[in-house]
Motif scaffolding. Sequence first.
Motif, PDB file in Angstrom:
ATOM      1  N   GLN A  66      -9.564  -7.472  -3.781  1.00  0.00           N
ATOM      2  CA  GLN A  66      -9.159  -7.609  -2.453  1.00  0.00           C
ATOM      3  C   GLN A  66      -7.941  -8.505  -2.456  1.00  0.00           C
ATOM      4  O   GLN A  66      -7.108  -8.346  -1.558  1.00  0.00           O
TER       5      GLN A  66
ATOM      6  N   ASP B 267      -3.811  -6.935  -7.793  1.00  0.00           N
ATOM      7  CA  ASP B 267      -3.754  -5.728  -8.389  1.00  0.00           C
ATOM      8  C   ASP B 267      -4.688  -5.621  -9.456  1.00  0.00           C
ATOM      9  O   ASP B 267      -4.966  -6.533 -10.136  1.00  0.00           O
TER      10      ASP B 267
ATOM     11  N   THR C 124     -10.044   0.079   2.855  1.00  0.00           N
ATOM     12  CA  THR C 124      -8.672   0.020   2.163  1.00  0.00           C
ATOM     13  C   THR C 124      -8.940  -0.245   0.714  1.00  0.00           C
ATOM     14  O   THR C 124      -7.970   0.590  -0.002  1.00  0.00           O
ATOM     15  N   ASP C 125      -9.679  -1.081   0.231  1.00  0.00           N
ATOM     16  CA  ASP C 125      -9.820  -1.174  -1.265  1.00  0.00           C
ATOM     17  C   ASP C 125     -10.476   0.198  -1.921  1.00  0.00           C
ATOM     18  O   ASP C 125     -10.053   0.552  -3.129  1.00  0.00           O
TER      19      ASP C 125
ATOM     20  N   ARG D  41      -7.138   2.121  -2.351  1.00  0.00           N
ATOM     21  CA  ARG D  41      -6.695   1.733  -3.617  1.00  0.00           C
ATOM     22  C   ARG D  41      -7.199   2.111  -4.796  1.00  0.00           C
ATOM     23  O   ARG D  41      -6.477   2.524  -5.800  1.00  0.00           O
TER      24      ARG D  41
ATOM     25  N   ALA E 170      -6.597   5.980  -5.797  1.00  0.00           N
ATOM     26  CA  ALA E 170      -5.310   6.138  -6.348  1.00  0.00           C
ATOM     27  C   ALA E 170      -5.199   5.664  -7.751  1.00  0.00           C
ATOM     28  O   ALA E 170      -4.445   6.456  -8.486  1.00  0.00           O
TER      29      ALA E 170
ATOM     30  N   SER F 125      -4.889   9.411   0.773  1.00  0.00           N
ATOM     31  CA  SER F 125      -4.397   8.888  -0.734  1.00  0.00           C
ATOM     32  C   SER F 125      -2.942   9.266  -0.693  1.00  0.00           C
ATOM     33  O   SER F 125      -2.141   8.770  -1.206  1.00  0.00           O
TER      34      SER F 125
ATOM     35  N   MET G 127      -0.781   7.386   1.353  1.00  0.00           N
ATOM     36  CA  MET G 127      -0.726   5.984   0.635  1.00  0.00           C
ATOM     37  C   MET G 127       0.453   5.993  -0.446  1.00  0.00           C
ATOM     38  O   MET G 127       0.966   4.851  -0.796  1.00  0.00           O
ATOM     39  N   ASN G 128       0.327   7.076  -1.328  1.00  0.00           N
ATOM     40  CA  ASN G 128       1.130   6.922  -2.454  1.00  0.00           C
ATOM     41  C   ASN G 128       2.889   6.954  -1.879  1.00  0.00           C
ATOM     42  O   ASN G 128       3.318   6.669  -2.521  1.00  0.00           O
TER      43      ASN G 128
ATOM     44  N   HIS H 144       5.256  -5.470  -4.264  1.00  0.00           N
ATOM     45  CA  HIS H 144       5.239  -6.228  -2.825  1.00  0.00           C
ATOM     46  C   HIS H 144       6.430  -6.791  -2.494  1.00  0.00           C
ATOM     47  O   HIS H 144       6.205  -7.583  -1.610  1.00  0.00           O
TER      48      HIS H 144
END
Length: 221
Positions: free
Chosen positions: A26, A29, A107-108, A111, A114, A171, A174-175, A184
């Motif tokens: 959370q 990375d 959200t996790d 992630r 992906a 997904s 998001m990519n 970031h």
Amino acid sequence: MMYVLTPKEKEAKKQLIAAAASKLFQKNDFNQISMAQIAHESGVAKGTLFNYFKTKENIFMYLLLSGYQDYLTEVLQRFQKTENITSWADFSSFILEQNHLLISQRTDLLRLNALRGPILETAADREQTLAGRKKLYEINRKLGQAIAERISLLSVKQASHLFIIQSAIISGLMNMMNLDEFHHDQLPVDFKVFQIDLEQEANQLMLFYLQGLEQKLEGAK
């Protein structure tokens, strides 16, 4: 005499490790997380950790598959409780609401999805992954069955497939998000076209898909 954990205690330990990895994910990375950190966070000796998960990828594949199992189970429960969903319009609204819940509360999980192909599958245990996918498949089939019983246009297969489409849409978007950032950090660019409102775009694409599917199925009657 060495104490041997019961199956229930072993499962509790496994869940403890998985929860610790999820907590670390959370805030970090995937590449920043080590097995040593997971062991420390869970309060489990590093040697013991490897008795449950041989690799870090295995832990996160478990989180991905169990997370989607939980998500689809929750969708099934919400659908069963919402008895007034009988028309295609009602069902479309329900699917868009699931988009909102998946994006805002999971959200996790998105992630992790992906990471599945390019990273997790490189070192996750094949048999454990297969077992997890079988459970996921069965839950997805039950969800499709429940939907098909109420939405007459849809077969079980078509209803189940909708949640693969949902995952693919979200997904994929998001990519392509945050192409004005690198690790970031904001890049010195102005990429307005690459700025995405994830939920709005996902809902729009899902609605287009549902409308097209309805037309196709109505035409085939």
